[in-house]
Design a protein around this motif. Sequence first.
Motif, PDB file in Angstrom:
ATOM      1  N   LYS A  80      62.444  26.296 -81.038  1.00 39.84           N
ATOM      2  CA  LYS A  80      61.896  25.193 -81.823  1.00 39.84           C
ATOM      3  C   LYS A  80      62.701  25.039 -83.105  1.00 39.84           C
ATOM      4  O   LYS A  80      63.121  26.031 -83.710  1.00 39.84           O
ATOM      5  CB  LYS A  80      60.427  25.487 -82.155  1.00 39.84           C
ATOM      6  N   LEU A  81      62.898  23.791 -83.521  1.00 39.60           N
ATOM      7  CA  LEU A  81      63.559  23.491 -84.785  1.00 39.60           C
ATOM      8  C   LEU A  81      62.534  22.885 -85.727  1.00 39.60           C
ATOM      9  O   LEU A  81      61.876  21.895 -85.388  1.00 39.60           O
ATOM     10  CB  LEU A  81      64.709  22.501 -84.578  1.00 39.60           C
ATOM     11  N   VAL A  82      62.385  23.492 -86.896  1.00 37.16           N
ATOM     12  CA  VAL A  82      61.524  22.957 -87.940  1.00 37.16           C
ATOM     13  C   VAL A  82      62.430  22.439 -89.050  1.00 37.16           C
ATOM     14  O   VAL A  82      63.263  23.183 -89.587  1.00 37.16           O
ATOM     15  CB  VAL A  82      60.559  24.030 -88.502  1.00 37.16           C
ATOM     16  N   VAL A  83      62.302  21.147 -89.353  1.00 36.95           N
ATOM     17  CA  VAL A  83      63.101  20.510 -90.403  1.00 36.95           C
ATOM     18  C   VAL A  83      62.150  20.120 -91.519  1.00 36.95           C
ATOM     19  O   VAL A  83      61.201  19.363 -91.296  1.00 36.95           O
ATOM     20  CB  VAL A  83      63.841  19.264 -89.880  1.00 36.95           C
ATOM     21  N   LYS A  84      62.406  20.633 -92.709  1.00 42.47           N
ATOM     22  CA  LYS A  84      61.583  20.307 -93.873  1.00 42.47           C
ATOM     23  C   LYS A  84      62.414  19.445 -94.810  1.00 42.47           C
ATOM     24  O   LYS A  84      63.490  19.853 -95.245  1.00 42.47           O
ATOM     25  CB  LYS A  84      61.142  21.591 -94.592  1.00 42.47           C
ATOM     26  N   VAL A  85      61.919  18.258 -95.114  1.00 34.72           N
ATOM     27  CA  VAL A  85      62.615  17.357 -96.036  1.00 34.72           C
ATOM     28  C   VAL A  85      61.808  17.280 -97.323  1.00 34.72           C
ATOM     29  O   VAL A  85      60.608  17.017 -97.302  1.00 34.72           O
ATOM     30  CB  VAL A  85      62.894  15.969 -95.412  1.00 34.72           C
ATOM     31  N   LEU A 141      58.988  18.085 -87.824  1.00 34.37           N
ATOM     32  CA  LEU A 141      59.522  17.545 -89.074  1.00 34.37           C
ATOM     33  C   LEU A 141      58.423  17.593 -90.126  1.00 34.37           C
ATOM     34  O   LEU A 141      57.329  17.050 -89.923  1.00 34.37           O
ATOM     35  CB  LEU A 141      59.993  16.105 -88.862  1.00 34.37           C
ATOM     36  N   TRP A 142      58.718  18.269 -91.234  1.00 37.56           N
ATOM     37  CA  TRP A 142      57.762  18.374 -92.342  1.00 37.56           C
ATOM     38  C   TRP A 142      58.210  17.494 -93.499  1.00 37.56           C
ATOM     39  O   TRP A 142      59.354  17.590 -93.957  1.00 37.56           O
ATOM     40  CB  TRP A 142      57.654  19.830 -92.815  1.00 37.56           C
ATOM     41  N   ASP A 159      63.550   4.139 -87.969  1.00 36.46           N
ATOM     42  CA  ASP A 159      63.988   4.310 -86.577  1.00 36.46           C
ATOM     43  C   ASP A 159      64.066   5.788 -86.212  1.00 36.46           C
ATOM     44  O   ASP A 159      63.683   6.183 -85.110  1.00 36.46           O
ATOM     45  CB  ASP A 159      65.343   3.643 -86.354  1.00 36.46           C
ATOM     46  N   LEU A 160      64.584   6.593 -87.119  1.00 34.71           N
ATOM     47  CA  LEU A 160      64.693   8.037 -86.865  1.00 34.71           C
ATOM     48  C   LEU A 160      63.309   8.666 -86.760  1.00 34.71           C
ATOM     49  O   LEU A 160      63.049   9.501 -85.883  1.00 34.71           O
ATOM     50  CB  LEU A 160      65.507   8.705 -87.977  1.00 34.71           C
ATOM     51  N   LEU A 161      62.414   8.250 -87.631  1.00 31.08           N
ATOM     52  CA  LEU A 161      61.052   8.780 -87.609  1.00 31.08           C
ATOM     53  C   LEU A 161      60.348   8.415 -86.305  1.00 31.08           C
ATOM     54  O   LEU A 161      59.618   9.228 -85.738  1.00 31.08           O
ATOM     55  CB  LEU A 161      60.255   8.263 -88.813  1.00 31.08           C
ATOM     56  N   ALA A 162      60.597   7.222 -85.793  1.00 31.60           N
ATOM     57  CA  ALA A 162      59.992   6.809 -84.524  1.00 31.60           C
ATOM     58  C   ALA A 162      60.425   7.732 -83.386  1.00 31.60           C
ATOM     59  O   ALA A 162      59.615   8.078 -82.522  1.00 31.60           O
ATOM     60  CB  ALA A 162      60.361   5.356 -84.210  1.00 31.60           C
ATOM     61  N   VAL A 163      61.678   8.163 -83.403  1.00 34.04           N
ATOM     62  CA  VAL A 163      62.173   9.092 -82.381  1.00 34.04           C
ATOM     63  C   VAL A 163      61.422  10.411 -82.470  1.00 34.04           C
ATOM     64  O   VAL A 163      60.967  10.965 -81.468  1.00 34.04           O
ATOM     65  CB  VAL A 163      63.698   9.317 -82.531  1.00 34.04           C
ATOM     66  N   VAL A 164      61.273  10.918 -83.686  1.00 34.21           N
ATOM     67  CA  VAL A 164      60.595  12.207 -83.858  1.00 34.21           C
ATOM     68  C   VAL A 164      59.118  12.090 -83.501  1.00 34.21           C
ATOM     69  O   VAL A 164      58.560  12.975 -82.846  1.00 34.21           O
ATOM     70  CB  VAL A 164      60.792  12.768 -85.283  1.00 34.21           C
ATOM     71  N   LEU A 165      58.468  11.016 -83.899  1.00 36.34           N
ATOM     72  CA  LEU A 165      57.056  10.833 -83.559  1.00 36.34           C
ATOM     73  C   LEU A 165      56.846  10.758 -82.045  1.00 36.34           C
ATOM     74  O   LEU A 165      55.836  11.235 -81.531  1.00 36.34           O
ATOM     75  CB  LEU A 165      56.493   9.571 -84.221  1.00 36.34           C
ATOM     76  N   ALA A 166      57.810  10.174 -81.337  1.00 37.79           N
ATOM     77  CA  ALA A 166      57.688  10.027 -79.891  1.00 37.79           C
ATOM     78  C   ALA A 166      57.938  11.332 -79.140  1.00 37.79           C
ATOM     79  O   ALA A 166      57.353  11.563 -78.086  1.00 37.79           O
ATOM     80  CB  ALA A 166      58.646   8.955 -79.386  1.00 37.79           C
ATOM     81  N   ALA A 167      58.796  12.183 -79.701  1.00 37.06           N
ATOM     82  CA  ALA A 167      59.210  13.374 -78.948  1.00 37.06           C
ATOM     83  C   ALA A 167      58.873  14.698 -79.617  1.00 37.06           C
ATOM     84  O   ALA A 167      59.011  15.743 -79.001  1.00 37.06           O
ATOM     85  CB  ALA A 167      60.724  13.309 -78.696  1.00 37.06           C
ATOM     86  N   GLY A 168      58.459  14.656 -80.871  1.00 35.80           N
ATOM     87  CA  GLY A 168      58.191  15.893 -81.604  1.00 35.80           C
ATOM     88  C   GLY A 168      56.914  15.777 -82.405  1.00 35.80           C
ATOM     89  O   GLY A 168      56.004  15.037 -82.040  1.00 35.80           O
ATOM     90  N   ALA A 169      56.868  16.501 -83.509  1.00 38.54           N
ATOM     91  CA  ALA A 169      55.701  16.494 -84.384  1.00 38.54           C
ATOM     92  C   ALA A 169      56.141  16.185 -85.811  1.00 38.54           C
ATOM     93  O   ALA A 169      57.208  16.621 -86.242  1.00 38.54           O
ATOM     94  CB  ALA A 169      55.011  17.857 -84.345  1.00 38.54           C
ATOM     95  N   VAL A 170      55.318  15.434 -86.524  1.00 37.00           N
ATOM     96  CA  VAL A 170      55.593  15.113 -87.924  1.00 37.00           C
ATOM     97  C   VAL A 170      54.359  15.499 -88.739  1.00 37.00           C
ATOM     98  O   VAL A 170      53.239  15.117 -88.405  1.00 37.00           O
ATOM     99  CB  VAL A 170      55.915  13.625 -88.124  1.00 37.00           C
ATOM    100  N   THR A 171      54.601  16.256 -89.804  1.00 31.76           N
ATOM    101  CA  THR A 171      53.521  16.726 -90.669  1.00 31.76           C
ATOM    102  C   THR A 171      53.851  16.392 -92.111  1.00 31.76           C
ATOM    103  O   THR A 171      54.982  16.599 -92.558  1.00 31.76           O
ATOM    104  CB  THR A 171      53.344  18.253 -90.534  1.00 31.76           C
TER     105      THR A 171
END
Length: 123
Positions: A8-13, A42-43, A69-81
């Motif tokens: 798993k990759l956790v990306v914190k911005v 994605l955090w 557009d990038l956020l839509a990809v992550v929302l569709a395939a990953g998790a956003v917190t």
Amino acid sequence: MSPSPSRKLVVKVTCGADDPERANQAFTVAAAACASGAAVSLWLTGDAVFLGAPDAPSLGLKHATPVADLLAVVLAAGAVTACSQCVVRRGLGEADLLEGVRVAGAAVFAEEILMPDVQAIVY
């Protein structure tokens, strides 16, 4: 080389419109990892929580994919917190964020990054 589905990759911005290039890099890495089949979380912390709202500001970077557009990809395939304290400090609530963006705190973040086979990146 494709990523292992068990990793798993956790990306914190930690920034938003105040540092558009760094913010866009974080979203780009998260979306690219999702597109390659990785499990991504994605955090959004600090001013990045504004980028999880329907009326998110454009970062206006030339030659960069828009964050929406990038956020839509992550929302569709990953998790956003979105960070719970960061959301509250900015006068937002969960209802102010895009559908699919959850609100959670540091304990949940720590739990995610301390799991086996997790790689965490902070931007």
